[in-house]
Design a protein around this motif. Structure first.
Motif: not given
Ligand code: NAP
Length: 320
Positions: A1-22
């Motif tokens: 599925m597609k999900a927003i992932r945050v890999g590091a704390f920070g500004g709005p730009e750290v919100l990334k759309l990624e593919d992750v397992p269902d």
């Protein structure tokens, strides 16, 4: 599925759309097909790593408020695929195509409420209900000031207080916001940027003051709020982003009370009361979540920027 992932704390730009397992539901769990996810101010504090002990472990998917349908239910869960629901928290995050929840986090969404509206139910309405009724013990016939009425929690508080028979005064910082506050049930709407608005609140009550204040910006307003309260008045702090000096005599002379609300501290039994009341109001039409904007999931950074910019006119929701 597609999900927003945050890999590091920070500004709005750290919100990334990624593919992750269902995710898959285990015992007592439910998998939700998310049709809309609500964006709340606390999502932005958490993303920035500024949420103290409740900062999540990285990486994570933000969001507590989703509306959608049951995709599948784990062992021991009676819900059927396709049932319309809203969530009060999730296990895996709401900014995603699928969200895993505990059974107790999933509540029926009445047919007249759209999914976008359903994504604006949990944090705003549960907070407003708890502030008004479980903490301030607001009664019909009393007057409530909703200080910051044009945002998510504020509009919920206006609708709840109006439906319960209170006289409602709401504030906003823009003409559009004021119109919305009036439209959603406030008897009086005042601009909290106007120099004389506090005097006008007192004038509206014939100088007696208001019985209940639901306060979104306590670090700016609490000292003045205490001077706007009637005898035995109650102010509930919902939002505060800093320190403020108050005069305790203002509390003493009115036999007033200052209360705080924290949605994460609601005991289970009291949560049952909250969701029963919200579902009745949603089904009956007295509670009507206001959707300011629907953005695609990939626009989560833009949604966070808009929340931080102010000028709220209801809820911003993300649509997978
Ligand atoms: P929101 O949708 O961004 O709305 C913020 C509201 O505050 C708007 O009506 C805004 O009006 C108003 N405001 C801005 N400056 C103000 C001022 N000086 N005086 C009075 N009002 C002012 O936010 P929300 O979702 O309603 O949440 C409100 C606050 O409560 C946030 O700080 C949030 O983190 C907090 N919160 C706490 C809990 C809890 O459990 N304690 C739960 C939910 C939310 P204009 O933009 O028109 O000026």
């Amino acid at each position: 599925m597609k999900a927003i992932r945050v890999g590091a704390f920070g500004g709005p730009e750290v919100l990334k759309l990624e593919d992750v397992p269902d995710p898959r539901p285990g015992t007592g769990e439910v998998l939700i097909r998310v049709k809309a996810a609500g964006v709340n101010p606390f999502d932005t504090y958490m993303r920035a790593g500024a949420y103290g002990a409740r900062n999540p472990t990285l990486p994570y998917t933000p969001g507590s408020d989703a509306a959608g349908v049951v995709e599948s239910a784990g062992p021991g869960v009676e819900l059927k695929a396709g049932e319309r629901i809203y969530t009060a928290g999730t296990i895996t995050g709401a900014y995603a195509e699928l969200a895993l929840c505990k059974r107790a986090q999933v509540h029926p969404l009445p047919a007249r409420v759209t999914f976008a509206q359903g994504a604006g139910v949990y944090v705003p309405y549960a907070t407003a209900y708890r502030a008004l009724f479980q903490l301030a013990r607001a009664q019909s016939g009393e007057t409530a000031l909703v200080h910051g009425a044009s945002g998510g929690v504020g509009l919920a508080a206006v609708q709840l207080a109006r439906a319960a028979g209170l006289t409602v005064v709401g504030t906003a910082g823009s003409e559009e916001g004021l119109q919305l506050v009036r439209q959603e049930g406030a008897h009086h709407a005042l601009n909290h940027k106007a120099a004389d608005y506090r005097k006008r609140i007192l004038d509206l009550t014939g100088g007696a003051g208001v019985d209940v204040i639901v306060e979104m910006v306590a670090h700016e307003n609490l000292a003045h709020d205490l001077q706007l309260l009637a005898h035995r008045g109650r102010v509930v702090v919902v939002g505060s982003r800093g320190r403020i000096e108050i005069d305790p005599r203002d509390v003493m002379s009115r036999e007033a009370a200052v209360l705080g609300v924290l949605l994460w501290r609601v005991p289970e039994g009291e949560a049952v009361e909250i969701h029963a009341a919200l579902q009745a109001g949603l089904a009956g039409g007295t509670l009507r979540p206001v959707v300011a904007a629907e953005l695609p999931l990939a626009s989560a950074p833009e949604a966070h920027r808009r929340i931080a910019a102010g000028g709220a006119r209801g809820k911003i929701v993300l649509v997978p």
